[in-house]
Design an enzyme around this catalytic site. Structure first.
Site, short mmCIF file in Angstrom:
data_model
loop_
_atom_site.label_atom_id
_atom_site.label_comp_id
_atom_site.label_asym_id
_atom_site.label_seq_id
_atom_site.Cartn_x
_atom_site.Cartn_y
_atom_site.Cartn_z
N HIS A 13 -26.45 101.44 -75.34
CA HIS A 13 -25.92 100.55 -74.31
C HIS A 13 -26.52 99.15 -74.48
O HIS A 13 -27.45 98.96 -75.26
CB HIS A 13 -26.19 101.10 -72.90
N HIS A 52 -28.29 97.04 -72.51
CA HIS A 52 -29.45 96.46 -71.86
C HIS A 52 -30.36 95.92 -72.96
O HIS A 52 -30.44 96.51 -74.04
CB HIS A 52 -30.19 97.49 -70.99
N ASP A 84 -33.45 95.78 -73.87
CA ASP A 84 -34.49 96.52 -74.61
C ASP A 84 -33.89 97.48 -75.63
O ASP A 84 -34.62 98.07 -76.43
CB ASP A 84 -35.45 97.25 -73.65
N HIS A 94 -39.70 105.78 -74.56
CA HIS A 94 -39.12 104.84 -73.59
C HIS A 94 -39.92 104.89 -72.28
O HIS A 94 -39.42 105.16 -71.21
CB HIS A 94 -37.64 105.20 -73.35
ZN LIG Z 1 -30.86 100.68 -69.76
#
Ligand SMILES: [Zn+2]
Length: 309
Positions: free
Chosen positions: A63, A65, A67, A266
């Site tokens: 995705h 985002h 990071d 993560h």
């Molecule tokens: Zn995310």
């Protein structure tokens, strides 16, 4: 013997720490070298690892985002700088195509590398590779997110002693494998008589998500599962609210799905001691457990060999 291993480049969620770079994971699997979720700093982490940009055959983004994708500009430009001679496939959620277009051309560079852009447009989309099937499953996160798994088809392993007992050698072995049977000296020998099943191996990559069907579908019987565990159980309500998992949830998924080796990563920077993730996961999962550190190399566990019955 082909090499199958995970090279961890970065393990921090949201913001990097002194010890943890933003995300980045490379899977070496036969002729594929797949880079997952290149966060900021991926190019430099590659330099510290055993992987070069030229090794990469494929990039998968879960995705958009930051990071999980802000390393795309550097990585993509590096492919051109190094004049990578083979095409590199890129997969990402189709809804993020505009972000990908911007990241791909974030700044001026002399483009020589060939990218094969194949966005994921549907839950369950499959991409056929030489070494197996790459499948994307929808996850539960505030923006469109897909996890990935690589599934090698089941096969069989020929037993040399049985082959020689029937005097089968050379090209006849290939024919027996292909056709399923072979007539030798007036007798039909079937593949099952001279082989044992060789179960295919599975790798799964599950990033930012709350618990959902996709998580379980991806993790099912994975030999190696890489899964986010941003939070600890004490933050379960917060995790659900923001679309993330706790170490306890990730470990329970692994236990329920029969995962062999579990890699947690993560991590939120709110927890400075990684041992807490291990302690929590251990309460629910008794298989191989790895609390990922930057530049860790995790082998795919050896194939479970079926015995010659
Ligand atoms: Zn995310």
């Amino acid at each position: 013997m082909s090499m199958r291993e995970l090279v961890v480049l970065g393990t921090a969620s949201q913001a990097p720490t002194r010890a943890r770079n933003h995300n980045g994971y490379v899977l070496r699997w036969d002729d594929e070298v797949i880079l997952f979720d290149p966060g900021e700093g991926t190019q430099r982490q590659l330099l510290h690892s055993t992987v070069t940009a030229t090794d990469l055959t494929r990039i998968c983004v879960t995705h958009f985002h930051g990071d999980h994708c802000l390393g795309l500009p550097g990585t993509i430009q590096r492919l051109s700088l190094d004049r990578v001679p083979h095409p590199v496939a890129v997969h990402f959620p189709a809804g993020g195509a505009e972000y990908f277009a911007r990241l791909r051309h974030a700044s001026s560079f002399y483009e020589t590398a060939e990218l094969t852009v194949e966005p994921i447009t549907a839950d369950g989309q499959r991409i056929t590779l030489r070494c197996g099937t790459l499948e994307a499953r929808r996850l539960r996160h505030p923006i469109e997110t897909y996890g990935y798994r690589l599934v090698e088809p089941d096969g069989c392993r020929m037993l040399p002693e049985k082959l020689s007992a029937y005097n089968i050698a050379g090209p006849a072995v290939g024919e027996l494998l292909r056709v399923g049977h072979l007539d030798v000296a007036g007798r039909r020998v079937t593949r099952d008589e001279v082989s044992v099943p060789r179960p295919g191996q599975r790798f799964a990559f599950v990033m930012d998500t709350g618990l959902c069907d996709g998580v379980y579908a991806l993790a099912e019987h994975a030999d190696l599962l890489v899964i986010e565990s941003t939070f600890l159980e004490s933050e379960t309500a917060l995790a659900a609210e923001v679309g993330h998992l706790t170490a306890a949830q990730a470990a329970r998924v692994a236990a329920e799905c029969g995962v062999r080796r579990l890699v947690l990563t993560h991590f939120s920077q709110r927890y400075p001691e990684p041992a807490r993730f291990a302690d929590e996961a251990r309460r629910y999962f008794d298989g191989d457990l790895v609390i990922a550190e930057d530049l860790t190399i995790v082998p795919v566990p050896p194939r479970q060999v079926a015995s010659a019955g």
